[in-house]
Design a protein around this motif. Structure first.
Motif, PDB file in Angstrom:
ATOM      1  N   HIS A 192      10.779  -7.319  27.834  1.00 45.57           N
ATOM      2  CA  HIS A 192      11.315  -5.997  28.169  1.00 45.57           C
ATOM      3  C   HIS A 192      10.208  -5.043  28.607  1.00 45.57           C
ATOM      4  O   HIS A 192      10.354  -4.319  29.594  1.00 45.57           O
ATOM      5  CB  HIS A 192      12.064  -5.420  26.970  1.00 45.57           C
ATOM      6  CG  HIS A 192      12.541  -4.026  27.186  1.00 45.57           C
ATOM      7  ND1 HIS A 192      13.630  -3.737  27.974  1.00 45.57           N
ATOM      8  CD2 HIS A 192      12.064  -2.845  26.735  1.00 45.57           C
ATOM      9  CE1 HIS A 192      13.801  -2.423  27.997  1.00 45.57           C
ATOM     10  NE2 HIS A 192      12.875  -1.862  27.260  1.00 45.57           N
ATOM     11  N   GLU A 193       9.093  -5.034  27.893  1.00 44.43           N
ATOM     12  CA  GLU A 193       7.990  -4.121  28.215  1.00 44.43           C
ATOM     13  C   GLU A 193       7.348  -4.447  29.560  1.00 44.43           C
ATOM     14  O   GLU A 193       6.883  -3.555  30.259  1.00 44.43           O
ATOM     15  CB  GLU A 193       6.924  -4.151  27.117  1.00 44.43           C
ATOM     16  CG  GLU A 193       7.371  -3.499  25.821  1.00 44.43           C
ATOM     17  CD  GLU A 193       7.735  -2.030  25.986  1.00 44.43           C
ATOM     18  OE1 GLU A 193       6.984  -1.285  26.650  1.00 44.43           O
ATOM     19  OE2 GLU A 193       8.788  -1.630  25.454  1.00 44.43           O
ATOM     20  N   THR A 221      10.243 -15.578  35.452  1.00 38.99           N
ATOM     21  CA  THR A 221       9.639 -16.043  34.205  1.00 38.99           C
ATOM     22  C   THR A 221      10.055 -15.157  33.030  1.00 38.99           C
ATOM     23  O   THR A 221      10.399 -15.659  31.950  1.00 38.99           O
ATOM     24  CB  THR A 221       8.098 -16.072  34.330  1.00 38.99           C
ATOM     25  OG1 THR A 221       7.746 -16.952  35.404  1.00 38.99           O
ATOM     26  CG2 THR A 221       7.449 -16.553  33.047  1.00 38.99           C
ATOM     27  N   LEU A 222      10.037 -13.860  33.238  1.00 41.92           N
ATOM     28  CA  LEU A 222      10.453 -12.928  32.182  1.00 41.92           C
ATOM     29  C   LEU A 222      11.927 -13.107  31.841  1.00 41.92           C
ATOM     30  O   LEU A 222      12.313 -13.038  30.664  1.00 41.92           O
ATOM     31  CB  LEU A 222      10.180 -11.488  32.604  1.00 41.92           C
ATOM     32  CG  LEU A 222       8.711 -11.094  32.672  1.00 41.92           C
ATOM     33  CD1 LEU A 222       8.566  -9.689  33.250  1.00 41.92           C
ATOM     34  CD2 LEU A 222       8.068 -11.175  31.305  1.00 41.92           C
ATOM     35  N   SER A 252      22.591  -9.791  21.311  1.00 42.46           N
ATOM     36  CA  SER A 252      22.880  -8.453  21.785  1.00 42.46           C
ATOM     37  C   SER A 252      21.836  -7.921  22.749  1.00 42.46           C
ATOM     38  O   SER A 252      22.111  -6.978  23.464  1.00 42.46           O
ATOM     39  CB  SER A 252      22.995  -7.500  20.597  1.00 42.46           C
ATOM     40  OG  SER A 252      21.772  -7.453  19.903  1.00 42.46           O
ATOM     41  N   SER A 253      20.625  -8.496  22.767  1.00 41.25           N
ATOM     42  CA  SER A 253      19.607  -7.982  23.690  1.00 41.25           C
ATOM     43  C   SER A 253      19.997  -8.345  25.103  1.00 41.25           C
ATOM     44  O   SER A 253      20.567  -9.389  25.371  1.00 41.25           O
ATOM     45  CB  SER A 253      18.231  -8.536  23.342  1.00 41.25           C
ATOM     46  OG  SER A 253      18.272  -9.930  23.280  1.00 41.25           O
ATOM     47  N   SER A 254      19.660  -7.462  26.039  1.00 34.79           N
ATOM     48  CA  SER A 254      20.034  -7.706  27.424  1.00 34.79           C
ATOM     49  C   SER A 254      18.866  -7.497  28.324  1.00 34.79           C
ATOM     50  O   SER A 254      17.854  -6.942  27.940  1.00 34.79           O
ATOM     51  CB  SER A 254      21.191  -6.773  27.817  1.00 34.79           C
ATOM     52  OG  SER A 254      20.759  -5.437  27.696  1.00 34.79           O
ATOM     53  N   ARG A 255      19.015  -7.960  29.573  1.00 35.63           N
ATOM     54  CA  ARG A 255      17.949  -7.822  30.560  1.00 35.63           C
ATOM     55  C   ARG A 255      17.905  -6.444  31.111  1.00 35.63           C
ATOM     56  O   ARG A 255      18.684  -5.805  31.575  1.00 35.63           O
ATOM     57  CB  ARG A 255      18.178  -8.783  31.720  1.00 35.63           C
ATOM     58  CG  ARG A 255      17.764 -10.126  31.366  1.00 35.63           C
ATOM     59  CD  ARG A 255      17.844 -10.951  32.605  1.00 35.63           C
ATOM     60  NE  ARG A 255      18.282 -12.248  32.163  1.00 35.63           N
ATOM     61  CZ  ARG A 255      18.644 -13.202  32.947  1.00 35.63           C
ATOM     62  NH1 ARG A 255      18.636 -13.051  34.221  1.00 35.63           N
ATOM     63  NH2 ARG A 255      19.017 -14.345  32.480  1.00 35.63           N
TER      64      ARG A 255
END
Length: 118
Positions: A54-55, A97-98, A115-118
């Motif tokens: 994410h960062e 890749t990310l 629950s995490s999303s792009r």
């Protein structure tokens, strides 16, 4: 005639002291605690991978956007256009890749939290 070997009929645990319930419970408790630590570590690793992806995605989006703006300029020389295309291609590869890292971190989360999303 010779003597008949009866040792094959004897249990293989002969001479070994059987474990008592207390030692088995202690061993079970240790294994349970080690399993909990491993699950915590796997969860931390997945969360770290998701956070890192994410960062890195935020500045990468800027790089992709600016390279696209540069490539839309007509006054670029061939060398400049080539450099911008290289920047854009490399940034797109990094983005893929990310995205894979994010996918892996979501699949690898032991709690099943997707629950995490792009």
């Amino acid at each position: 005639m010779g003597r008949v070997n009866t040792s094959a009929a004897e249990p293989k645990t002969a001479g070994k002291k059987p474990r008592d319930n207390h030692s088995l419970e202690h061993e079970y408790s240790q294994l349970k605690e080690e399993n909990r630590r491993l699950l915590d570590l796997a969860e931390w690793r997945s969360a770290s991978m998701a956070h890192l992806a994410h960062e890195l995605r935020t500045p990468l989006t800027s790089i992709l956007g600016f390279s696209e703006i540069l490539l839309s300029q007509e006054q670029l020389t061939d060398a400049q256009r080539n450099f911008c295309e290289r920047i854009q291609n490399s940034a797109q590869q990094l983005q893929r890749t990310l995205n894979h890292m994010g996918d892996l971190s979501r699949m690898d989360t032991p709690s099943g939290d997707n629950s995490s999303s792009r």
